[in-house]
Design a protein around this motif. Structure first.
Motif, short mmCIF file in Angstrom:
data_model
loop_
_atom_site.label_atom_id
_atom_site.label_comp_id
_atom_site.label_asym_id
_atom_site.label_seq_id
_atom_site.Cartn_x
_atom_site.Cartn_y
_atom_site.Cartn_z
N GLU A 159 -10.91 71.38 -99.01
CA GLU A 159 -10.25 72.23 -98.19
C GLU A 159 -10.05 73.63 -98.22
O GLU A 159 -9.91 74.35 -97.50
CB GLU A 159 -8.91 71.38 -98.07
N ARG B 9 -10.27 62.68 -104.67
CA ARG B 9 -9.23 63.51 -103.88
C ARG B 9 -9.09 64.67 -104.33
O ARG B 9 -8.84 65.69 -103.58
CB ARG B 9 -7.91 62.65 -103.98
N SER C 177 -10.67 78.17 -106.22
CA SER C 177 -9.56 76.84 -106.04
C SER C 177 -9.05 76.51 -107.54
O SER C 177 -9.83 76.57 -108.61
CB SER C 177 -10.37 75.63 -105.75
N GLN D 103 -12.16 66.45 -102.42
CA GLN D 103 -11.62 66.77 -100.96
C GLN D 103 -10.55 68.06 -101.05
O GLN D 103 -10.71 68.79 -100.14
CB GLN D 103 -10.90 65.40 -100.39
N ALA D 104 -9.66 67.85 -101.86
CA ALA D 104 -8.74 68.94 -101.81
C ALA D 104 -9.42 70.30 -102.04
O ALA D 104 -9.03 71.35 -101.44
CB ALA D 104 -7.48 68.82 -102.99
N GLN D 105 -10.40 70.29 -103.00
CA GLN D 105 -11.08 71.70 -103.41
C GLN D 105 -12.02 71.96 -101.89
O GLN D 105 -12.08 73.16 -101.71
CB GLN D 105 -11.85 71.18 -104.38
N ARG E 215 -13.10 75.66 -97.46
CA ARG E 215 -13.52 75.73 -96.05
C ARG E 215 -12.75 76.99 -95.46
O ARG E 215 -13.26 77.67 -94.62
CB ARG E 215 -12.75 74.50 -95.08
N LEU E 216 -11.52 77.20 -96.02
CA LEU E 216 -10.71 78.37 -95.71
C LEU E 216 -11.34 79.57 -95.86
O LEU E 216 -11.14 80.75 -95.22
CB LEU E 216 -9.35 78.20 -96.27
N LEU F 196 -19.83 70.58 -96.33
CA LEU F 196 -18.10 70.49 -96.01
C LEU F 196 -18.06 70.02 -94.75
O LEU F 196 -16.91 69.95 -94.51
CB LEU F 196 -17.75 71.76 -96.68
N TRP F 197 -18.86 70.23 -93.82
CA TRP F 197 -18.78 70.17 -92.51
C TRP F 197 -19.36 68.69 -91.78
O TRP F 197 -18.99 68.16 -90.75
CB TRP F 197 -19.11 71.10 -91.75
N ARG G 10 -2.47 69.50 -104.99
CA ARG G 10 -2.14 70.67 -104.55
C ARG G 10 -2.64 71.95 -105.58
O ARG G 10 -3.13 71.82 -106.62
CB ARG G 10 -0.43 70.88 -104.56
#
Length: 209
Positions: free
Chosen positions: A98, A91, A44, A94-96, A101-102, A152-153, A2
């Motif tokens: 996300e 992980r 991030s 992967q959180a980074q 992407r925002l 990222l996509w 988080r």
């Protein structure tokens, strides 16, 4: 996994960063205030927290632009020795991703030591990132780095084989020469493997990212 919040967590993250890397010099530290600013401005600041509430991993990054392309740059990621090999690093990335992407970023970039086979396998093989640039002595003498780009996509598309560099893992001069040659020719680094005899193989391809 988080986004970290509050001065206490940001301070703990800065402490973990220095501890994992073994930094003693103040200038090599990370400012909790900088982390707070990144968190509030499309950056991030991710922590990995175990069930007891202990922080076992931390990464941070920021938005950047290269020739009109918006991407997220991951400055650093650290995992405690006890938690390494448990998938925490994957992980966190992967959180980074996300968070990136925002912001509208399509790719994430970072650098790593190209002679550390474990790191090369993780970045290229596990995550599927692509080495796009060789940066000799990036932080000063003896700190060669390779810049990678991670879509990222979409998963990385296979390219046209452009060569393989074979060398003992300890022969940095030979590996360095191979990296310099292939990147100068426009190739992309896509794979790294090792064998029981202590030799490594770096695989290069041509083609778009």
């Amino acid at each position: 996994m988080r986004t970290l919040a509050g001065p206490a967590e940001l301070t703990a993250a800065a402490r973990l960063y220095r501890t994992v890397f073994g930094y003693q010099q103040p200038e090599y530290g990370v400012s909790p205030r900088l982390l707070a600013a990144l968190r509030e401005n499309s950056g991030s600041v991710i922590g990995a927290i175990d069930p007891s509430g202990t922080m076992i991993g931390f990464c941070f990054g920021f938005s950047a632009v290269d020739r009109g392309e918006l991407y997220h740059y991951s400055q650093a990621a650290v995992v405690t020795a006890e938690a390494q090999g448990l998938g925490v690093g994957r992980r966190m990335k992967q959180a980074q991703a996300e968070v990136a992407r925002l912001t509208g970023a399509r790719t994430m970039r970072w650098t790593f030591d190209p002679y550390a086979l474990r790191n090369a396998h993780f970045n290229l093989g596990v995550l599927g990132a692509t080495g796009i640039r060789f940066l000799p002595d990036y932080y000063g003498g003896g700190t060669d780095r390779v810049l990678v780009s991670w879509d990222l996509w979409h998963a990385r598309k296979p390219g046209v084989p452009a060569g393989v560099v074979h060398a003992p893992a300890t022969d940095r001069a030979r590996l360095r020469a191979g990296l310099t040659e292939h990147f100068a020719a426009g190739a992309r680094w896509t794979g790294a493997t090792g064998d029981p005899d202590g030799r490594v193989s770096y695989t290069f391809e041509n083609g778009a990212l």
